[in-house]
Design a protein around this motif. Sequence first.
Motif, mmCIF file in Angstrom:
data_model
loop_
_atom_site.group_PDB
_atom_site.id
_atom_site.type_symbol
_atom_site.label_atom_id
_atom_site.label_comp_id
_atom_site.label_asym_id
_atom_site.label_seq_id
_atom_site.Cartn_x
_atom_site.Cartn_y
_atom_site.Cartn_z
ATOM 1 N N PHE B 138 0.851 -1.191 0.000
ATOM 2 C CA PHE B 138 0.000 0.000 0.000
ATOM 3 C C PHE B 138 0.876 1.227 0.000
ATOM 4 N N GLU B 139 0.264 2.273 -0.368
ATOM 5 C CA GLU B 139 0.937 3.578 -0.325
ATOM 6 C C GLU B 139 0.561 4.208 1.002
ATOM 7 N N LEU B 157 0.441 -7.291 -10.147
ATOM 8 C CA LEU B 157 1.489 -6.949 -11.115
ATOM 9 C C LEU B 157 2.201 -5.675 -10.685
ATOM 10 N N VAL B 158 1.426 -4.745 -10.293
ATOM 11 C CA VAL B 158 2.002 -3.469 -9.886
ATOM 12 C C VAL B 158 1.691 -3.264 -8.419
ATOM 13 N N ARG B 163 6.543 2.895 -9.735
ATOM 14 C CA ARG B 163 6.346 3.900 -10.774
ATOM 15 C C ARG B 163 6.465 3.257 -12.134
ATOM 16 N N GLY B 164 5.644 3.706 -13.026
ATOM 17 C CA GLY B 164 5.675 3.146 -14.366
ATOM 18 C C GLY B 164 4.372 3.454 -15.063
ATOM 19 N N GLU B 212 7.859 -0.588 -16.272
ATOM 20 C CA GLU B 212 8.428 0.104 -15.126
ATOM 21 C C GLU B 212 9.118 1.401 -15.564
ATOM 22 N N ALA B 213 9.061 2.343 -14.654
ATOM 23 C CA ALA B 213 9.850 3.554 -14.876
ATOM 24 C C ALA B 213 11.318 3.188 -14.697
ATOM 25 N N PRO B 214 12.255 3.778 -15.385
ATOM 26 C CA PRO B 214 12.064 4.877 -16.342
ATOM 27 C C PRO B 214 11.853 4.386 -17.775
ATOM 28 N N HIS B 215 11.727 3.061 -17.934
ATOM 29 C CA HIS B 215 11.645 2.558 -19.310
ATOM 30 C C HIS B 215 10.323 2.929 -19.970
#
Lengths: 213, 802
Positions: B138-139, B157-158, B163-164, B212-215
């Motif tokens: 959780f955030e 999954l996330v 981030r992404g 995913e970030a940064p991709h």
Amino acid sequence: MEDAGTAPRILTAKQAGLVGCTECGRVHAPGVARCTRCGTRLASRDTASLQRVWAWLFAGLVVYVPANLYPMLRTTLLGKTTESTIFGGVVDLMHHGSYGVAAIVFVASIVIPVSKFIAIGYLALSVQRRVQMSAHKRHLLYEAVEFIGRWSMIDVFVVAILSSLVQLDFAASINPGIAAVSFALSVAFTMISALSFDSRLIWDVDVGVNENE
Amino acid sequence: MSDPRPAEMEIEGPKRSIWRNLSLTWLIPIAALAITLLIAWQSWAERGARIEITFENAAGIVPGETALRFRDVNIGLVEDVTFANDLSSVRIGARIDNIVAESLPSDAEFWVVRPEVSASGISGLSTVLSGVYIEAAFEPQEGAEATRFEGRDTAPLVRPGMRGTRIVLRAPDGAMLSAGAPIFHQGIEVGRIETPRLLESGNGVIADAFIEAPHDRRVTTSTRFWDTSGFNVNFGPQGLDLSVGSVAALIRGGIAFDTVVSGGNPVPSRYVFDLFDDETAARDSVFSQSIDNAVDLVVEFDESVRGLEAGAPVTYRGLKIGAVNALGAFIDDVSGEQRVKLRASISIDPRALGLEDDTAAEAEIITFLSESVQDGLRARLASQGLFSQSLMVELVTIPEAEPAALGIFDTEAPVLPSVESNVPDVAATAEGLFQRIDDLPVEELMEQAIATLRSVESFAGDPDLRAVPGSVSGLLDEARGLIGSEETQALPGELNATVTALREIVEDLREAGTAEKLAAALDGATAATDSVSSVATEITAATEEVPALIEEMRDLVAKANALQLEAFVDRATALADSADRLIASDATQALPGEINATVAELRGVAEDLRAADAIGRLMSTLESASAAADSVTGVAMDLSGATEQVPALVDDLRRLVETANDLPLEAFIEQATNLVASADRLVDSDQTRALPGALTRMLDEARSALEELREGGVVENTNATLASARDAAAAIEEAAESLPSLSAQIQSMVGEAELALQGYGENSRFNRETLSALREVQSAAEALNKLARSIERNPNSLLFGR
């Protein structure tokens, strides 16, 4: 006791106007502050005895509560921690079929302490109130309580030994819980309570009873 | 004991106040109580907040043991496991740390972590021993304090907080999609997909994916996704192409993406991408799919368009700029007669030609195309690959094409003129090639070669040819015998004596002061020598031509070598034999003795000369010689001028040799052979055998003549002779002056000879025939050479006859 009937004829030192030393047994005339033989402070009856008995007994009862509610042992086996209380441990042992060990633990950790509380309380009450039990029997009861008290620590010893032996880090380790300390305190308090009891008081009441009769 | 008297004793009653009598011991139970209560309160306070999580099942969850973890830190413990009211799910009650519970938002996710073995690895291994646990994600949100949650079946999954970019992939079927399959970009795993699910319409599947970030910056609207699962075998013009992704991708499937063209925009969350079967299709799709402002054109073909289909590429100078949209036929009756024409409509992407993707591009492209068509731009069918039957439309510039213009109509797309394709028919070409090889006259060539080799072998095996070395050897033996004879050995002694006599004459000359004269004469000679030297230099320059001359001569020799020498050799052998016999004759053996005697006579004459007063005469003679040398110098000067003509002379000479080169040498050899034969006959004749005897006799006579000379007035005669010699020197001087004209005459003579020889030159019939004969021989040799090579490469051809 076959000579229970002769009890009324027992003459206590107090009735004889004498003071007996509690340590060496020498009888002194009243007014002597200290035993002329061993130097112990002399008193015909310890008037504060019952207070101390009740106080220690009460303290022992108080700490006996967490000793049963909190875990006695914290067993970690392969990363899996099990906490077991005294009664939980007994139940577990029975489930595993170790009835003998379960009986020993049950007697040593539950039956005996509870009996001691009851016995000391009864004795303390019997001094102030009239009871059915004869003075001789009550004295025997006191002797039994005093004798058994020192063996009540067997649980604590087991915990202490296990804790120091089984320390295999991840594989297995046993640590004492809060209950272990509480139980040890409880045993100690009841022992002190029993020691605080001035057993001569038993006979005073008895005399009184006989006199009233 | 019967009657004890009680002592008089004050017994204090318990009269004192209970508070004053209170023992300090009471502090102990109070302290114990306080501590116990404190512990109890602490335990209660630390018990944590209770939350409830609903799961579909509670596999592996044990109340009191199963922990809750957040970022792999224990945050609580499962208290109880109960059913929901309608028994449809399991409700897990858990206590979690207050500090966590305070920040627990209502969208927190909980799932059970179990040991899991999959193609991409093993996860949750620690739970094998410790049992499952519940992972929370959780955030953190201050003051949220939610207490009821829905648990997940699988790990999300996330995880909240990652981030992404979340996207959606759409595919025709889910065979290539499996939950958790990785997404690669340039071979790096940058994301995963979730479990695919069917579209509601049922004609496809979609799967959520997360980059995913940064991709996720790499994902734009022009990004294409394709499937990389398994391996890909492609047999094309570049050969066999086998590409395998990672092993995990091979087993579990995988997806790759790349941004094919630039200029895409960032994608919002849950943007839908199509999943293509392979990379090529993905890349091609950029053209076929996303041409917003495609320029439509029509191309009409007269020929068959078998192999051309909708979607085939349209290339311009090898660059794909569009695709074929549709194919159709129509009847063209503009020219009076009705003909079926095939029409392909094609789309061209303005961006592929470097134009902006806006509405103005179409007009620009039409302008560009119409200009290009005037310069020869035509559409043409072309093969897509060497072995491929499929065709594509190729825009090529053919400058010599018939003039045409881009047909622009109002109602339909512009028509691009087409030319006939040159799609090669590989099979037909190969068949023709093999037919030609089959037709080659290999057998005849072989027979001829065998006959030629047989002739060469018979020539080499000729016994006459083998006899030549033996004859030569015999000749050499004889010559050695002659040189070893006693007379020949004695010759040096005689010569020695003669030289001694001559030396004495020279000493006399020196005494007579001839040296000065001689010096003057030598000066003149030196000057003459200088002139000669310069002449020589010029000659040297002229000789630079000589190598070429030598080359010519070598050619001549080569030709001579090629001539029929057999008979000549026979003759030469016979000549050598005859010469051998001649040398072996007694008369020849006697020759040295005669020569010896003659030399002795000569010595006697010299001694006589010395005795006479020849010196003074000699001096005057030397003067004359000096004058003569001067003249020679002048002549040499002239000669120097003349030698400038020498290069020309050498040239002439070379031409002469060339001409000689071209001469009918066979005839010459015949003549030479005849000559040698004649010489042989001559040598072999009795007269020749008698010649040594005659020579001996002649020498005898000469010797007797010398003897007579000595006896007679030789000296006087000598004087007279020297005077005559002087006169002769003067005459030489005069004659030398006339030498240049002589050389000029020689030169003109050589020129004539050259002209004469040129008669045999280039244009003569003989020469032509010889040349053609040589060419034939050469071509025959080449054919033989080729044949030998082909046989070497393929010996079976002898067996199979081809």
